[in-house]
Design an enzyme around this catalytic site. Sequence first.
Site, PDB file in Angstrom:
ATOM      1  N   GLU A 167       4.664  -5.958   1.694  1.00 18.99           N
ATOM      2  CA  GLU A 167       4.121  -6.468   0.427  1.00 18.99           C
ATOM      3  C   GLU A 167       3.861  -5.335  -0.568  1.00 18.99           C
ATOM      4  O   GLU A 167       2.739  -5.167  -1.044  1.00 18.99           O
ATOM      5  CB  GLU A 167       2.786  -7.190   0.688  1.00 18.99           C
ATOM      6  CG  GLU A 167       2.825  -8.314   1.705  1.00 18.99           C
ATOM      7  CD  GLU A 167       1.419  -8.816   2.082  1.00 18.99           C
ATOM      8  OE1 GLU A 167       0.416  -8.262   1.594  1.00 18.99           O
ATOM      9  OE2 GLU A 167       1.334  -9.767   2.889  1.00 18.99           O
ATOM     10  N   GLY A 214       0.790  -1.225   0.000  1.00 19.78           N
ATOM     11  CA  GLY A 214       0.000   0.000   0.000  1.00 19.78           C
ATOM     12  C   GLY A 214       0.822   1.275   0.000  1.00 19.78           C
ATOM     13  O   GLY A 214       0.262   2.366   0.094  1.00 19.78           O
ATOM     14  N   CYS A 264     -16.637   1.567 -26.942  1.00 19.25           N
ATOM     15  CA  CYS A 264     -17.983   2.139 -26.996  1.00 19.25           C
ATOM     16  C   CYS A 264     -18.590   2.284 -25.608  1.00 19.25           C
ATOM     17  O   CYS A 264     -19.537   1.578 -25.246  1.00 19.25           O
ATOM     18  CB  CYS A 264     -18.862   1.258 -27.871  1.00 19.25           C
ATOM     19  SG  CYS A 264     -18.140   1.120 -29.503  1.00 19.25           S
ATOM     20  N   ARG A 271       2.595  -1.414  -6.087  1.00 18.70           N
ATOM     21  CA  ARG A 271       2.661  -0.157  -6.843  1.00 18.70           C
ATOM     22  C   ARG A 271       3.977   0.599  -6.641  1.00 18.70           C
ATOM     23  O   ARG A 271       4.521   1.172  -7.591  1.00 18.70           O
ATOM     24  CB  ARG A 271       1.500   0.722  -6.375  1.00 18.70           C
ATOM     25  CG  ARG A 271       1.340   2.018  -7.109  1.00 18.70           C
ATOM     26  CD  ARG A 271       0.318   2.938  -6.432  1.00 18.70           C
ATOM     27  NE  ARG A 271      -0.773   2.253  -5.804  1.00 18.70           N
ATOM     28  CZ  ARG A 271      -1.986   2.102  -6.348  1.00 18.70           C
ATOM     29  NH1 ARG A 271      -2.231   2.642  -7.522  1.00 18.70           N
ATOM     30  NH2 ARG A 271      -2.932   1.463  -5.706  1.00 18.70           N
ATOM     31  N   TYR A 297      -1.015  -2.006 -11.973  1.00 16.56           N
ATOM     32  CA  TYR A 297      -2.452  -2.178 -12.204  1.00 16.56           C
ATOM     33  C   TYR A 297      -2.879  -1.621 -13.567  1.00 16.56           C
ATOM     34  O   TYR A 297      -3.985  -1.132 -13.730  1.00 16.56           O
ATOM     35  CB  TYR A 297      -3.258  -1.545 -11.058  1.00 16.56           C
ATOM     36  CG  TYR A 297      -2.829  -2.062  -9.716  1.00 16.56           C
ATOM     37  CD1 TYR A 297      -3.126  -3.363  -9.330  1.00 16.56           C
ATOM     38  CD2 TYR A 297      -2.087  -1.279  -8.843  1.00 16.56           C
ATOM     39  CE1 TYR A 297      -2.701  -3.866  -8.107  1.00 16.56           C
ATOM     40  CE2 TYR A 297      -1.661  -1.766  -7.613  1.00 16.56           C
ATOM     41  CZ  TYR A 297      -1.969  -3.058  -7.251  1.00 16.56           C
ATOM     42  OH  TYR A 297      -1.547  -3.545  -6.043  1.00 16.56           O
TER      43      TYR A 297
HETATM   44  N1  LLP Z   1      -0.971  -7.028  -0.217  1.00 18.91           N
HETATM   45  C1  LLP Z   1      -2.285  -7.295  -0.341  1.00 18.91           C
HETATM   46  C2  LLP Z   1      -2.877  -8.303   0.520  1.00 18.91           C
HETATM   47  C3  LLP Z   1      -3.052  -6.577  -1.278  1.00 18.91           C
HETATM   48  O1  LLP Z   1      -4.351  -6.842  -1.387  1.00 18.91           O
HETATM   49  C4  LLP Z   1      -2.445  -5.596  -2.094  1.00 18.91           C
HETATM   50  C5  LLP Z   1      -3.215  -4.837  -3.071  1.00 18.91           C
HETATM   51  C6  LLP Z   1      -1.066  -5.355  -1.935  1.00 18.91           C
HETATM   52  C7  LLP Z   1      -0.362  -6.094  -0.986  1.00 18.91           C
HETATM   53  C8  LLP Z   1      -0.310  -4.376  -2.750  1.00 18.91           C
HETATM   54  O2  LLP Z   1      -0.802  -3.082  -2.648  1.00 18.91           O
HETATM   55  P1  LLP Z   1       0.055  -1.882  -3.299  1.00 18.91           P
HETATM   56  O3  LLP Z   1       1.374  -1.864  -2.600  1.00 18.91           O
HETATM   57  O4  LLP Z   1       0.220  -2.148  -4.747  1.00 18.91           O
HETATM   58  O5  LLP Z   1      -0.764  -0.683  -3.053  1.00 18.91           O
HETATM   59  N2  LLP Z   1      -6.222  -1.853  -8.609  1.00 18.91           N
HETATM   60  C9  LLP Z   1      -5.990  -0.807  -7.632  1.00 18.91           C
HETATM   61  C10 LLP Z   1      -5.167  -1.286  -6.467  1.00 18.91           C
HETATM   62  C11 LLP Z   1      -5.743  -2.480  -5.775  1.00 18.91           C
HETATM   63  C12 LLP Z   1      -4.859  -3.029  -4.693  1.00 18.91           C
HETATM   64  C13 LLP Z   1      -5.311  -4.354  -4.239  1.00 18.91           C
HETATM   65  N3  LLP Z   1      -4.480  -4.958  -3.226  1.00 18.91           N
HETATM   66  C14 LLP Z   1      -5.368   0.384  -8.321  1.00 18.91           C
HETATM   67  O6  LLP Z   1      -5.235   0.351  -9.544  1.00 18.91           O
HETATM   68  O7  LLP Z   1      -5.048   1.393  -7.687  1.00 18.91           O
END
Ligand code: LLP
Length: 442
Positions: free
Chosen positions: A295, A260, A366, A298, A395
């Site tokens: 984890e 996150g 469309c 992004r 993503y």
């Molecule tokens: N760990 C778990 C359990 C998760 O569900 C996620 C993301 C991450 C790690 C990694 O999160 P990050 O570091 O990438 O923020 N499609 C959305 C983001 C959805 C994230 C879902 N879970 C977007 O395009 O912003």
Amino acid sequence: MAIAAPIPSAPDHLAVFAAPERHGLRLVRGVLHVEDVPLAAIAAAAGTPTYIYSSAHISARYDELAAACAGHPTLLCYAVKANSSQAVLRTLAQRGAGADIVSGGELARALAVGIPAGKIVFSGVGKLDVEIDAAISAGIRAINVESAEELERVAVRARALGRIADVTLRLNPDIDPDTHPYLATGLRESKFGVAMAEAEALALRAASLEGLRLVGLSFHIGSQISEAAPFLESAARLRSLVLRLRELGVRLRHIDLGGGLGIAYAGGEPTLDVAAFGAAVTAAARELELELVLEPGRFFVGNAGVLLTRVIGRKRGEARNFVIVDAAMNDLIRPALYGAWHPVVPVDVAAAGRPSHRADVVGPVCESGDFLAQDRLLPWPEPGELLAVLGAGAYGMAMASTYNTRPLPAEVLVRGELMAVTRPRRSIEALLAEERLPEWLR
Ligand code: LLP
């Protein structure tokens, strides 16, 4: 951090060209590059729409976070869902990254690129028995269990396989990380994790069930979070449980704070203070006498990726102007789904000197929701010119579809002067050939 930036008063390229490295780009003698390869050369080689990733940017982000956490045993498990390109995964694996996976498919990818099972954690609210079996058989670091029912199921599967499954409990710390509602996962109302009220009983159950070893606690509170505070607050809410378990003789190995970590999409947005973040989260883990697992998805890949697209045409409407490009919502759904903001800049830097007009950058799909940018000041491009949609490494391709029978974009990885098409564009014939007409319809 708000995910959508305000309506701009200046075209995106002014901020982007002033600090192109923030977006994985370089300006070399007035020509836009990814590392040492001009974007125009990539378009000539791979066509459009194409996702381009900079390995140097990915490695630099990984190394930066690893350095910030160096003072304490830390495992950085890349969230494969953000961008599961095998070339991207291998790039991270070579730096030492582990993987956070959410499916059997992602397990297969992580293992295929050489990420050791001992560095893989498995999250997700609906794990299938076959996926649990594959994870146990591979001997992964931890299955992050999301419910009482799942805990029993993992134990049954482990006993059936004659193995011990290492698990963590994914807890829901009920924290509001101040992000887009779709991206918050650690609220009481969310489908993720085990409620804090149930946590102790379930942890003790996990520690006593035959076939299981409780190795840690975990949480993931959401995505696109730009400060350490919500992570620290969540960790603090787990503290008394860690101490209580220790008292009862249950010794854990790690605490997994999830992913996150946010990135800056628009030019002026604040960026995460990585050194301060690393110092704070490692201090929290040290205090608990546990190893740290993170984890991030992004954070490693978001600004390493560019979606390269070509202008099909323009349209001056009564209320709005439109620049119609060959990438669409099926290629990058974030603007349509989250109102997400991605900078759009001309690849031909000289063209940036033209007068700008307010326009929506839209694709051929469309649907009125098919836009990559709305109400954006943009140097008015000519048909055939290239535009770069930035911050598209996370993503983007991972959420792409073939809606409107549009083949998925191609993918290119760049390293220095090297570039490779790591995923060729699939032909329409190949797309059609994936289906079967039943005998009785022929
Ligand atoms: N760990 C778990 C359990 C998760 O569900 C996620 C993301 C991450 C790690 C990694 O999160 P990050 O570091 O990438 O923020 N499609 C959305 C983001 C959805 C994230 C879902 N879970 C977007 O395009 O912003």
